[in-house]
Design an enzyme around this catalytic site. Structure first.
Site, PDB file in Angstrom:
ATOM      1  N   ARG A  52       0.819  -1.178  -0.088  1.00 24.39           N
ATOM      2  CA  ARG A  52       0.060  -0.112  -0.046  1.00 24.39           C
ATOM      3  C   ARG A  52       0.594   1.134   0.080  1.00 24.39           C
ATOM      4  O   ARG A  52       0.224   2.459  -0.479  1.00 24.39           O
ATOM      5  CB  ARG A  52      -0.932   0.053   1.286  1.00 24.39           C
ATOM      6  N   ILE A  73      -7.392   7.166  -0.783  1.00 25.86           N
ATOM      7  CA  ILE A  73      -7.302   5.756  -0.968  1.00 25.86           C
ATOM      8  C   ILE A  73      -8.005   5.049   0.000  1.00 25.86           C
ATOM      9  O   ILE A  73      -7.959   5.646   1.239  1.00 25.86           O
ATOM     10  CB  ILE A  73      -5.719   5.302  -0.985  1.00 25.86           C
ATOM     11  N   SER A  74      -9.051   4.176  -0.179  1.00 26.52           N
ATOM     12  CA  SER A  74      -9.855   3.679   0.894  1.00 26.52           C
ATOM     13  C   SER A  74      -9.178   3.176   2.120  1.00 26.52           C
ATOM     14  O   SER A  74      -8.152   2.703   1.889  1.00 26.52           O
ATOM     15  CB  SER A  74     -10.860   2.814   0.147  1.00 26.52           C
ATOM     16  N   GLN A  75     -10.154   2.826   2.985  1.00 23.18           N
ATOM     17  CA  GLN A  75      -9.532   2.013   4.265  1.00 23.18           C
ATOM     18  C   GLN A  75      -9.225   0.486   3.680  1.00 23.18           C
ATOM     19  O   GLN A  75     -10.236  -0.189   3.235  1.00 23.18           O
ATOM     20  CB  GLN A  75     -10.496   2.057   5.235  1.00 23.18           C
ATOM     21  N   PRO A  76      -8.005  -0.069   4.194  1.00 29.91           N
ATOM     22  CA  PRO A  76      -7.785  -1.688   4.019  1.00 29.91           C
ATOM     23  C   PRO A  76      -8.927  -2.504   4.051  1.00 29.91           C
ATOM     24  O   PRO A  76      -9.234  -3.194   3.258  1.00 29.91           O
ATOM     25  CB  PRO A  76      -6.592  -1.865   4.580  1.00 29.91           C
TER      26      PRO A  76
END
Length: 213
Positions: free
Chosen positions: A34, A60-63
């Protein structure tokens, strides 16, 4: 920082312990780093369980949310998948590790070029990226997709996207208001109707386009 260690801890604590059990998804998270997809000054936060800004008003979205969406898609090795909202390219790369071919649409030219450069740098050959209105789906040619994943919030399911699903195909999309949504899993049934299943609440940037906001 030891990014390899941070990556393993992210998978263990943010994904596995919160119910992400699909081995294909977990292995993809271990392979795709990431920190390579976030701005340099935010690298130290890359493996935190939170979204991060990537410029151009996007994130960028939360994992965990990405992991949940990928798991809901029930991806198979030979699938062809459409992604709406390339963004940083992180989720695109995760998809490319799991399925045969990924088509992805990004409306912002700056982000699209940045993602394209990253895919080339990392050697991905199974990603096709176009700039355009993702709410219209893939317009370059007629394709039916095994899966569609939408990385922005819509007020309802965009009809062009549903029409591009194969029978039995799955779409995962956040639907709701501009400020709060719920993940929806849409399956295209034999009769052409949709089966709707509901998952976690979430907060995504709005899906901008003719069939979005």
């Amino acid at each position: 920082m030891d990014f390899e260690k941070e990556s393993r801890m992210m998978v263990e604590y943010q994904l596995k312990r919160r119910g992400i059990s699909d081995e294909k998804v977990l292995n993809a998270f271990l392979k795709v780093k990431r920190h390579l997809f976030v701005p340099k000054d935010l690298e130290r936060y890359a493996y935190d369980d939170c979204p991060l800004p990537i410029g151009e008003g996007q994130t960028i979205s939360q994992p965990y949310i990405i992991g949940l969406m990928l798991q809901l898609l029930e991806l198979r090795e030979n699938d062809v998948v459409l992604e709406i909202g390339t963004g940083s390219g992180y989720q695109t790369a995760l998809l490319a590790e799991i399925v045969r071919l990924v088509y992805t649409i990004e409306r912002n030219e700056t982000l699209a070029q940045r993602a394209k450069n990253k895919f080339e740098e990392l050697g991905y050959k199974n990603i096709v990226l176009e700039v355009g209105d993702g709410t219209k789906g893939w317009t370059k040619e007629e394709i039916e997709f095994d899966g569609i994943i939408v990385s922005a919030a819509a007020p309802k399911v965009p009809e062009p996207l549903f029409s591009q699903l194969k029978i039995g195909g799955r779409m995962v999309i956040p639907i709701g208001s501009r400020t709060f949504q719920r993940l929806h899993k849409i399956t295209k049934l034999e009769d052409g109707n949709m089966k709707v299943e509901y998952s976690d609440g979430c907060m995504f940037v709005p899906l901008i386009g003719e069939y979005g906001w």
